[in-house]
Scaffold this motif. Structure first.
Motif, PDB file in Angstrom:
ATOM      1  N   ASP A  97      55.631 -49.337  44.101  1.00 14.25           N
ATOM      2  CA  ASP A  97      56.310 -48.784  45.273  1.00 14.25           C
ATOM      3  C   ASP A  97      55.670 -47.444  45.663  1.00 14.25           C
ATOM      4  O   ASP A  97      54.720 -46.981  45.022  1.00 14.25           O
ATOM      5  CB  ASP A  97      57.816 -48.656  45.021  1.00 14.25           C
ATOM      6  N   ALA A  98      56.210 -46.852  46.726  1.00 12.36           N
ATOM      7  CA  ALA A  98      55.618 -45.612  47.259  1.00 12.36           C
ATOM      8  C   ALA A  98      55.669 -44.485  46.225  1.00 12.36           C
ATOM      9  O   ALA A  98      54.709 -43.703  46.104  1.00 12.36           O
ATOM     10  CB  ALA A  98      56.354 -45.195  48.531  1.00 12.36           C
ATOM     11  N   LEU A  99      56.760 -44.414  45.475  1.00 18.15           N
ATOM     12  CA  LEU A  99      56.874 -43.355  44.464  1.00 18.15           C
ATOM     13  C   LEU A  99      55.770 -43.492  43.415  1.00 18.15           C
ATOM     14  O   LEU A  99      55.115 -42.512  43.044  1.00 18.15           O
ATOM     15  CB  LEU A  99      58.258 -43.387  43.804  1.00 18.15           C
ATOM     16  N   GLU A 100      55.540 -44.722  42.958  1.00 18.52           N
ATOM     17  CA  GLU A 100      54.457 -44.938  41.986  1.00 18.52           C
ATOM     18  C   GLU A 100      53.102 -44.592  42.600  1.00 18.52           C
ATOM     19  O   GLU A 100      52.213 -44.058  41.920  1.00 18.52           O
ATOM     20  CB  GLU A 100      54.474 -46.378  41.474  1.00 18.52           C
ATOM     21  N   GLY A 101      52.961 -44.884  43.884  1.00 23.87           N
ATOM     22  CA  GLY A 101      51.733 -44.511  44.578  1.00 23.87           C
ATOM     23  C   GLY A 101      51.504 -43.006  44.535  1.00 23.87           C
ATOM     24  O   GLY A 101      50.399 -42.541  44.249  1.00 23.87           O
ATOM     25  N   PHE A 102      52.550 -42.249  44.809  1.00 26.06           N
ATOM     26  CA  PHE A 102      52.430 -40.782  44.776  1.00 26.06           C
ATOM     27  C   PHE A 102      52.248 -40.255  43.356  1.00 26.06           C
ATOM     28  O   PHE A 102      51.581 -39.244  43.157  1.00 26.06           O
ATOM     29  CB  PHE A 102      53.615 -40.109  45.489  1.00 26.06           C
ATOM     30  N   GLU A 103      52.837 -40.939  42.385  1.00 26.44           N
ATOM     31  CA  GLU A 103      52.595 -40.547  40.987  1.00 26.44           C
ATOM     32  C   GLU A 103      51.108 -40.680  40.665  1.00 26.44           C
ATOM     33  O   GLU A 103      50.506 -39.797  40.053  1.00 26.44           O
ATOM     34  CB  GLU A 103      53.383 -41.449  40.025  1.00 26.44           C
ATOM     35  N   PHE A 104      50.533 -41.813  41.066  1.00 27.10           N
ATOM     36  CA  PHE A 104      49.106 -42.011  40.805  1.00 27.10           C
ATOM     37  C   PHE A 104      48.276 -40.946  41.517  1.00 27.10           C
ATOM     38  O   PHE A 104      47.340 -40.375  40.945  1.00 27.10           O
ATOM     39  CB  PHE A 104      48.643 -43.415  41.243  1.00 27.10           C
ATOM     40  N   LEU A 105      48.651 -40.675  42.772  1.00 27.32           N
ATOM     41  CA  LEU A 105      47.907 -39.686  43.561  1.00 27.32           C
ATOM     42  C   LEU A 105      47.970 -38.300  42.914  1.00 27.32           C
ATOM     43  O   LEU A 105      46.994 -37.537  42.945  1.00 27.32           O
ATOM     44  CB  LEU A 105      48.508 -39.631  44.968  1.00 27.32           C
ATOM     45  N   THR A 106      49.107 -37.975  42.323  1.00 21.45           N
ATOM     46  CA  THR A 106      49.253 -36.685  41.639  1.00 21.45           C
ATOM     47  C   THR A 106      48.237 -36.583  40.495  1.00 21.45           C
ATOM     48  O   THR A 106      47.563 -35.559  40.334  1.00 21.45           O
ATOM     49  CB  THR A 106      50.691 -36.508  41.095  1.00 21.45           C
ATOM     50  N   MET A 107      48.091 -37.674  39.739  1.00 21.03           N
ATOM     51  CA  MET A 107      47.099 -37.679  38.645  1.00 21.03           C
ATOM     52  C   MET A 107      45.683 -37.577  39.197  1.00 21.03           C
ATOM     53  O   MET A 107      44.848 -36.833  38.669  1.00 21.03           O
ATOM     54  CB  MET A 107      47.204 -38.974  37.833  1.00 21.03           C
ATOM     55  N   ALA A 108      45.417 -38.352  40.258  1.00 16.69           N
ATOM     56  CA  ALA A 108      44.062 -38.386  40.814  1.00 16.69           C
ATOM     57  C   ALA A 108      43.665 -37.022  41.373  1.00 16.69           C
ATOM     58  O   ALA A 108      42.536 -36.550  41.168  1.00 16.69           O
ATOM     59  CB  ALA A 108      43.971 -39.455  41.912  1.00 16.69           C
ATOM     60  N   GLU A 109      44.590 -36.368  42.069  1.00 19.03           N
ATOM     61  CA  GLU A 109      44.278 -35.062  42.652  1.00 19.03           C
ATOM     62  C   GLU A 109      44.130 -33.995  41.564  1.00 19.03           C
ATOM     63  O   GLU A 109      43.283 -33.109  41.677  1.00 19.03           O
ATOM     64  CB  GLU A 109      45.341 -34.664  43.678  1.00 19.03           C
TER      65      GLU A 109
END
Ligand SMILES: [Fe+2]
Length: 166
Positions: A97-109
């Motif tokens: 979901d979108a929240l998991e997407g943002f979690e991943f993005l937090t790690m990537a950034e």
């Protein structure tokens, strides 16, 4: 192919991360879109995507000025991009979901912030032409991306019902 120095190899890595970041913002944008609303987050993701593209362009330009190293740096970048993209596929399965997407993005950034900090530190001794300027431009942008990814995660978490079945 030309052998890369430790710093040149790191330049390949940050370039690859900038390439992968564009795929990540696109993927996460779709997850947000699928849930509807959160236009602010979608705009943020579009801006992040543009800045990742600009980071890729500027870093590619710098690599092009390193005599005979461009091909090897781009090869390293493609490897890194592939690894980061595989990591994203592992993290974001079909039911993400979108929240998991943002979690991943937090790690990537956070990864981009870390890698650019390393490039900046290593360049203090190497003094590669134009790199100090590039690091000075990119580093605050990556810090901003990390903050935006974290803020977005929290915004989405606020919408979650903590007691619903996972
Ligand atoms: Fe970024």
């Amino acid at each position: 192919m030309a052998d890369l120095t430790a710093l040149e190899s790191k330049i390949g890595e940050v370039l690859g991360l900038a390439m992968a970041a564009q795929g990540a913002t696109e993927k996460v944008g779709k997850l947000v879109e699928a849930e509807g609303g959160h236009d602010d987050l979608r705009r943020t993701l579009e801006r992040m995507d543009e800045e990742a593209r600009e980071t890729e362009e500027r870093t590619t330009e710098l690599a092009g000025n390193l005599d005979g190293k461009k091909t090897a740096i781009l090869e390293k970048a493609r490897e890194t991009k592939q690894e980061a993209t595989e990591m994203m596929s592992t993290y974001l399965g079909d039911d993400a979901d979108a929240l998991e997407g943002f979690e991943f993005l937090t790690m990537a950034e956070a990864g981009e912030v870390g890698h650019w900090s390393i490039v900046g530190k290593m360049n203090e001794r190497a003094g590669v032409d134009g790199l100090e300027e590039l690091v000075g431009w990119v580093t605050p942008i990556q810090h901003k991306h990390f903050e935006q990814a974290l803020t977005g995660s929290i915004e989405l978490a606020a919408d979650e019902d903590p007691n619903e079945p996972a």
